[in-house]
Design a protein around this motif. Structure first.
Motif, PDB file in Angstrom:
ATOM      1  N   GLY A  99      49.075 -32.246 -32.745  1.00 15.57           N
ATOM      2  CA  GLY A  99      50.084 -32.965 -33.498  1.00 15.57           C
ATOM      3  C   GLY A  99      50.249 -32.413 -34.903  1.00 15.57           C
ATOM      4  N   VAL A 100      50.986 -33.146 -35.704  1.00 14.19           N
ATOM      5  CA  VAL A 100      51.297 -32.728 -37.068  1.00 14.19           C
ATOM      6  C   VAL A 100      50.186 -33.186 -38.011  1.00 14.19           C
ATOM      7  N   HIS A 101      49.760 -32.285 -38.886  1.00 13.79           N
ATOM      8  CA  HIS A 101      48.705 -32.570 -39.858  1.00 13.79           C
ATOM      9  C   HIS A 101      49.168 -32.134 -41.245  1.00 13.79           C
ATOM     10  N   ARG A 102      48.709 -32.850 -42.250  1.00  8.78           N
ATOM     11  CA  ARG A 102      48.946 -32.467 -43.647  1.00  8.78           C
ATOM     12  C   ARG A 102      47.807 -31.531 -44.060  1.00  8.78           C
ATOM     13  N   VAL A 103      48.147 -30.301 -44.440  1.00 12.09           N
ATOM     14  CA  VAL A 103      47.159 -29.274 -44.754  1.00 12.09           C
ATOM     15  C   VAL A 103      47.314 -28.863 -46.210  1.00 12.09           C
ATOM     16  N   GLU A 104      46.191 -28.827 -46.926  1.00 11.88           N
ATOM     17  CA  GLU A 104      46.178 -28.372 -48.318  1.00 11.88           C
ATOM     18  C   GLU A 104      45.097 -27.312 -48.449  1.00 11.88           C
ATOM     19  N   THR A 105      45.362 -26.297 -49.260  1.00  8.73           N
ATOM     20  CA  THR A 105      44.366 -25.246 -49.484  1.00  8.73           C
ATOM     21  C   THR A 105      44.273 -24.908 -50.971  1.00  8.73           C
ATOM     22  N   ILE A 106      43.093 -24.456 -51.341  1.00 13.16           N
ATOM     23  CA  ILE A 106      42.888 -23.837 -52.646  1.00 13.16           C
ATOM     24  C   ILE A 106      42.114 -22.542 -52.387  1.00 13.16           C
ATOM     25  N   VAL A 107      42.747 -21.420 -52.687  1.00 16.01           N
ATOM     26  CA  VAL A 107      42.060 -20.136 -52.637  1.00 16.01           C
ATOM     27  C   VAL A 107      41.556 -19.879 -54.053  1.00 16.01           C
ATOM     28  N   TRP A 108      40.231 -19.807 -54.212  1.00 13.48           N
ATOM     29  CA  TRP A 108      39.612 -19.587 -55.523  1.00 13.48           C
ATOM     30  C   TRP A 108      39.479 -18.084 -55.733  1.00 13.48           C
ATOM     31  N   MET A 109      40.160 -17.557 -56.756  1.00 13.48           N
ATOM     32  CA  MET A 109      40.212 -16.117 -56.967  1.00 13.48           C
ATOM     33  C   MET A 109      39.801 -15.740 -58.383  1.00 13.48           C
ATOM     34  N   ARG A 110      39.226 -14.561 -58.496  1.00 11.42           N
ATOM     35  CA  ARG A 110      38.996 -13.955 -59.803  1.00 11.42           C
ATOM     36  C   ARG A 110      40.051 -12.878 -59.984  1.00 11.42           C
ATOM     37  N   HIS A 111      40.712 -12.877 -61.097  1.00 13.27           N
ATOM     38  CA  HIS A 111      41.684 -11.827 -61.415  1.00 13.27           C
ATOM     39  C   HIS A 111      40.993 -10.852 -62.364  1.00 13.27           C
ATOM     40  N   PRO A 112      40.866  -9.588 -61.992  1.00 12.15           N
ATOM     41  CA  PRO A 112      40.117  -8.657 -62.836  1.00 12.15           C
ATOM     42  C   PRO A 112      40.753  -8.425 -64.201  1.00 12.15           C
ATOM     43  N   TYR A 113      42.023  -8.766 -64.333  1.00 12.11           N
ATOM     44  CA  TYR A 113      42.705  -8.570 -65.612  1.00 12.11           C
ATOM     45  C   TYR A 113      42.706  -9.834 -66.471  1.00 12.11           C
ATOM     46  N   PHE A 114      42.060 -10.921 -65.999  1.00 13.56           N
ATOM     47  CA  PHE A 114      41.868 -12.124 -66.802  1.00 13.56           C
ATOM     48  C   PHE A 114      40.428 -12.105 -67.347  1.00 13.56           C
ATOM     49  N   PRO A 115      40.203 -12.581 -68.543  1.00 13.76           N
ATOM     50  CA  PRO A 115      38.825 -12.678 -69.039  1.00 13.76           C
ATOM     51  C   PRO A 115      38.007 -13.629 -68.149  1.00 13.76           C
TER      52      PRO A 115
END
Length: 133
Positions: A99-115
């Motif tokens: 059936g239908v589900h509510r899906v949420e995601t958070i991809v935690w990333m490091r950006h090498p050009y951010f401090p």
């Protein structure tokens, strides 16, 4: 064909045979505007119908190889390009009901050009997706 947003409904499915489901998978598109190495990912948190599945327990399936959270730091030569998808494998005995589900995601990333003080950066997405079987 890729859909807008990070979450791809085409890869949302249960894992394991019918009657013995072991969990489910969720397909994600690269959330950044350019490619990145897997070693820059600090995990993927998933919430389905309000139930959280924290990054620590999820695995990533990419280019035929499965990575646990502890394996990502060593994946310095594996590149997740724009337009490529990655599957998040989530353990949940019995899987999800069709059936239908509510899906949420958070991809935690490091950006090498951010401090480093700005790491990790949360890349969020949410949508409704359907599990057929």
């Amino acid at each position: 064909m890729l859909e807008r947003g990070t979450i791809q409904s085409s890869g949302f499915s249960n894992l394991g045979p019918a009657g013995a489901r072991t969990g489910f998978r969720l397909r994600l598109r690269q959330p950044n505007y350019r490619g990145m190495r897997l070693s820059l990912i600090e995990g993927v948190d998933v919430v389905v119908d309000g139930e959280p599945y924290p990054a620590a327990g999820n695995r990533l399936l990419f280019q035929g190889q499965t990575y646990g959270l502890a394996d990502l730091d060593a994946a310095t030569e594996t590149r997740w390009a724009v337009g490529e998808t990655i599957d998040v494998l989530i353990d949940r005995p019995g899987g999800l009901i069709p059936g239908v589900h509510r899906v949420e995601t958070i991809v935690w990333m490091r950006h090498p050009y951010f401090p480093p003080r700005f790491w990790p950066v949360p890349m969020r997405d949410a949508r409704e997706a359907t599990i057929v079987l």
